[in-house]
Design a protein around this motif. Structure first.
Motif, PDB file in Angstrom:
ATOM      1  N   LEU A 165       0.831  -1.200   0.000  1.00 32.76           N
ATOM      2  CA  LEU A 165       0.000   0.000   0.000  1.00 32.76           C
ATOM      3  C   LEU A 165       0.866   1.251   0.000  1.00 32.76           C
ATOM      4  N   GLU A 166       0.482   2.199  -0.811  1.00 30.64           N
ATOM      5  CA  GLU A 166       1.206   3.468  -0.853  1.00 30.64           C
ATOM      6  C   GLU A 166       0.591   4.516   0.070  1.00 30.64           C
ATOM      7  N   PHE A 167      -0.661   4.338   0.391  1.00 32.72           N
ATOM      8  CA  PHE A 167      -1.247   5.113   1.471  1.00 32.72           C
ATOM      9  C   PHE A 167      -2.264   4.205   2.155  1.00 32.72           C
ATOM     10  N   ALA A 168      -2.508   4.443   3.429  1.00 34.26           N
ATOM     11  CA  ALA A 168      -3.497   3.645   4.161  1.00 34.26           C
ATOM     12  C   ALA A 168      -4.085   4.513   5.257  1.00 34.26           C
ATOM     13  N   THR A 169      -5.381   4.535   5.290  1.00 30.84           N
ATOM     14  CA  THR A 169      -6.072   5.337   6.297  1.00 30.84           C
ATOM     15  C   THR A 169      -7.213   4.514   6.877  1.00 30.84           C
ATOM     16  N   LEU A 170      -7.501   4.762   8.148  1.00 27.07           N
ATOM     17  CA  LEU A 170      -8.673   4.149   8.770  1.00 27.07           C
ATOM     18  C   LEU A 170      -9.811   5.154   8.789  1.00 27.07           C
ATOM     19  N   GLY A 174      -4.248   2.556  -1.079  1.00 27.32           N
ATOM     20  CA  GLY A 174      -3.917   2.587  -2.501  1.00 27.32           C
ATOM     21  C   GLY A 174      -2.799   1.606  -2.774  1.00 27.32           C
ATOM     22  N   ILE A 175      -3.043   0.669  -3.679  1.00 27.44           N
ATOM     23  CA  ILE A 175      -2.062  -0.375  -3.968  1.00 27.44           C
ATOM     24  C   ILE A 175      -1.059   0.151  -4.981  1.00 27.44           C
ATOM     25  N   CYS A 176       0.217  -0.114  -4.717  1.00 27.44           N
ATOM     26  CA  CYS A 176       1.273   0.315  -5.632  1.00 27.44           C
ATOM     27  C   CYS A 176       1.013  -0.246  -7.011  1.00 27.44           C
ATOM     28  N   ALA A 205      -7.282   1.931  -5.740  1.00 31.83           N
ATOM     29  CA  ALA A 205      -7.573   2.240  -4.343  1.00 31.83           C
ATOM     30  C   ALA A 205      -8.707   1.320  -3.910  1.00 31.83           C
ATOM     31  N   CYS A 206      -8.551   0.737  -2.730  1.00 29.42           N
ATOM     32  CA  CYS A 206      -9.513  -0.259  -2.255  1.00 29.42           C
ATOM     33  C   CYS A 206      -9.982   0.053  -0.855  1.00 29.42           C
ATOM     34  N   LEU A 207     -11.120  -0.516  -0.517  1.00 28.56           N
ATOM     35  CA  LEU A 207     -11.639  -0.378   0.838  1.00 28.56           C
ATOM     36  C   LEU A 207     -11.929  -1.761   1.407  1.00 28.56           C
ATOM     37  N   TRP A 208     -11.429  -1.981   2.637  1.00 29.12           N
ATOM     38  CA  TRP A 208     -11.684  -3.222   3.345  1.00 29.12           C
ATOM     39  C   TRP A 208     -12.421  -2.918   4.638  1.00 29.12           C
ATOM     40  N   GLU A 209     -13.308  -3.835   5.012  1.00 28.46           N
ATOM     41  CA  GLU A 209     -14.021  -3.710   6.283  1.00 28.46           C
ATOM     42  C   GLU A 209     -13.488  -4.729   7.270  1.00 28.46           C
ATOM     43  N   LEU A 210     -13.493  -4.342   8.541  1.00 27.14           N
ATOM     44  CA  LEU A 210     -13.103  -5.298   9.567  1.00 27.14           C
ATOM     45  C   LEU A 210     -14.326  -6.124   9.937  1.00 27.14           C
ATOM     46  N   LEU A 225      -5.321  10.716  -9.745  1.00 22.67           N
ATOM     47  CA  LEU A 225      -3.858  10.683  -9.757  1.00 22.67           C
ATOM     48  C   LEU A 225      -3.282  11.706 -10.707  1.00 22.67           C
ATOM     49  N   GLY A 226      -3.996  12.000 -11.782  1.00 24.62           N
ATOM     50  CA  GLY A 226      -3.499  12.991 -12.743  1.00 24.62           C
ATOM     51  C   GLY A 226      -2.166  12.556 -13.295  1.00 24.62           C
ATOM     52  N   SER A 227      -1.174  13.420 -13.150  1.00 23.14           N
ATOM     53  CA  SER A 227       0.124  13.099 -13.713  1.00 23.14           C
ATOM     54  C   SER A 227       0.967  12.247 -12.759  1.00 23.14           C
ATOM     55  N   LYS A 228       0.484  12.056 -11.566  1.00 22.20           N
ATOM     56  CA  LYS A 228       1.277  11.300 -10.601  1.00 22.20           C
ATOM     57  C   LYS A 228       1.143   9.802 -10.864  1.00 22.20           C
ATOM     58  N   THR A 229       2.194   9.085 -10.529  1.00 20.30           N
ATOM     59  CA  THR A 229       2.136   7.648 -10.773  1.00 20.30           C
ATOM     60  C   THR A 229       1.924   6.863  -9.494  1.00 20.30           C
ATOM     61  N   SER A 230       2.009   7.523  -8.361  1.00 23.58           N
ATOM     62  CA  SER A 230       1.828   6.753  -7.134  1.00 23.58           C
ATOM     63  C   SER A 230       0.744   7.391  -6.282  1.00 23.58           C
ATOM     64  N   TRP A 231       0.179   6.560  -5.401  1.00 27.04           N
ATOM     65  CA  TRP A 231      -0.849   7.029  -4.467  1.00 27.04           C
ATOM     66  C   TRP A 231      -0.239   7.779  -3.292  1.00 27.04           C
TER      67      TRP A 231
END
Lengths: 371, 179
Positions: A246-251, A263-265, A269-274, A295-301
């Protein structure tokens, strides 16, 4: 006729108005103005949370923050000149914002309502510490009164000051709690040192409270989640799906359930539930067209940030770039994806590309009891 | 009015073996309205009067005129029918417009002049009829949305009792909403 409507009935009507309409209605005559300020907006589900973007600026007092109106899909600028010190945003408490004055390296907290321009420091903690984890728990739910907010703030870990000239600072393995009803901090008890270390080293972002547990996620790879079970004062650690990728992870909390947004490299971008047994279940992926646009011109999350309320999840970057929102559409009873244009210009002037920290807030125009 | 109340009575008799009881409501201007007790009990205020045994023959409603009372009764009948024979509490009222068949009827019901709307709010409040109060308040709120203060004053015939300086001060409090 209407200017003589009894206050409680007028307040009932006002509680159905979105904050911008209420702000204008309250300016029409004295009686309505008094009423709008005396009675709080109801926290009923017909009032959506608003996205508030606080610019991140070191050591400068913030001049304004920016508000996104989810109904009319436009931006407002809100003056923050009532703040006495430069601050960083910690997280929302219903209609209030928990902030941290940055003039001190030791943690001090304050609360404010950017709409009523109220500000107040919380009392000092019992144990001085730097970079602890901070978590907020609302004590009551939707019946809670905006005028008398009931909440608790938990502070865990951090580094304490050096005790003697030769000894370095150490990790502070204690947990403190602030109760708004008593306006005091109390030391809840010790905490496992390894959690104190992790929470300090990885200085997590916002906490999420779900089903009796206060959760934090580390701020960088390899991501893991730490949880404090409030009732029993016990700690848990959870693995995170695809933690290394993951390139970013938030709860966030979605309909009361702990949800991980990541966001997967090289991927989506995905969402998981506990779910039961501390397992994660994939519930949603951001549609590709939104991901590309975001993402626009960016290649990573990498520079993606995310906030959520129970009914909406916002992914954002900086002030000018657009946002992707996944929100429950009440009439349809299901969640849909939306694109929101960023705030590019205001009052004819270009807005700078500012890094921001966002928060989802229930705006309240009624002054709360902040002693 | 008379024919519709007869048909309601008949269908209630077919469906129920109780609650064919009637009550008489008397408006402020002396007009009497006979309604099924179950319909009248859509009003919590009337419900308490009946349950306290104070109903006798007539329930006087000094705060409600006949014109408004007849409309209120119409609302209660419609919503009671929709809720079926179960409790008179407002089970049919939901905010989900796609599943609630009464939404269209409700929308037509509140297409009235402002005086009537105002009186309906007061009556719904006095009689404690949640569904009607929510409906009328929402109607007024919708009339306020998106308007400037001046437009609101014009719509609701409100006098601006601020001096220009005071008004500028008040606008400044919520400056963000005016930009």
């Amino acid at each position: 006729m209407w200017s003589n409507l009894p206050s409680d009935l007028l307040a009932n009507i006002f509680s159905l108005l979105p904050p911008d309409s209420l702000a204008r209605a309250s300016s029409s005559c004295r009686h309505w103005h008094t009423c709008a300020k005396a009675y709080p907006l109801s926290t009923a589900s017909n009032n959506l949370a608003w996205f508030l973007a606080m610019p991140i600026q070191r050591n400068h007092t913030l001049l304004s923050c920016y508000l996104h109106n989810p109904i009319l899909n436009n931006w407002h600028a809100l003056s923050l000149d009532f703040l006495p010190d430069p601050v960083r945003l910690v997280g929302p408490i219903g209609s209030l914002v928990l902030i941290r004055p940055t003039i001190s390296t030791f943690l001090q907290l304050a609360i404010c309502n950017p709409f009523t321009r109220q500000f107040r420091h919380l009392p000092m903690l019992n144990i001085t510490r730097t970079k602890p984890a901070v978590g907020v728990v609302m004590v009551l739910d939707s019946t809670q009164s905006v005028l008398f907010p009931c909440f608790k703030v938990f502070v865990a870990g951090g580094m304490s000051e050096a005790e003697a000239p030769r000894r370095g600072a150490t990790y502070e393995p204690t947990l403190e709690m602030y109760d708004s009803r008593r306006d005091t901090w109390q030391i809840v008890g010790p905490m496992p040192v390894e959690f104190a270390v992790r929470l300090t080293v990885w200085t997590p972002n916002e906490s999420v409270y779900s089903k009796g547990v206060l959760y934090w996620i580390t701020s960088a790879r390899a991501y893991s989640v730490m949880g404090l079970e409030i009732g029993t004062n016990t700690w848990v650690e959870l693995n995170v799906p695809m933690a290394e990728k993951l390139e970013f992870a938030t709860l966030v909390r979605r309909n009361g359930v702990l949800t991980l947004v990541g966001g997967i490299c090289g991927g989506e971008a995905c969402l998981w539930e506990l779910v039961e047994g501390y397992n994660w279940r994939l519930v949603e992926k951001m549609p590709i067209e939104f991901g590309i646009r975001f993402l626009g011109s960016k290649t990573s999350w990498g520079s993606t940030k995310c906030v959520g309320s129970d009914k909406a999840i916002y992914l954002y970057r900086d002030l000018r770039s657009g946002m992707v929102v996944w929100r429950e559409v009440v009439d349809k009873g299901k969640w849909e994806w939306f694109w929101v244009e960023g705030c590019c210009s205001f009052g004819g002037k270009q807005v700078q590309t500012l890094p921001i920290k966002g928060v989802l807030l229930q705006p309240s125009l009624a002054p709360s009891w902040i002693p | 009015m008379a024919s519709s109340s007869t048909s309601v009575v008949v269908s209630n008799k077919e469906k129920e073996n109780k609650n064919t009881k009637k009550v008489t409501l008397k408006s402020s201007d002396g007009e009497s309205f006979e309604v099924d007790e179950s319909v009248a009990m859509e009003s919590q205020t009337i419900k308490h009067i009946i349950e306290d045994g104070c109903a006798n023959n007539e329930i006087p409603l000094p705060n409600v005129t006949s014109g408004i009372l007849s409309r209120v009764i119409e609302y209660c009948k419609k919503h009671k029918e929709a809720a079926g024979e179960s409790e008179p509490s407002v089970t049919s009222y939901t905010s989900n417009s796609t599943t609630n068949p009464l939404t269209e009827w409700d929308t037509e019901f509140v297409k009235v002049d402002q005086n009537t709307l105002f009186d309906l709010i007061l009556a719904a409040n006095y009689l404690d009829i949640k569904g009607l109060l929510d409906l009328t308040c929402k109607t007024v709120a919708d009339m306020m949305k998106g308007k400037t203060p001046q437009e609101i004053r014009e719509t609701f015939h409100i006098k601006n009792d601020y001096t220009p300086e005071e008004e500028a001060e008040v606008r400044k409090e919520n400056q963000w909403a005016f930009e």
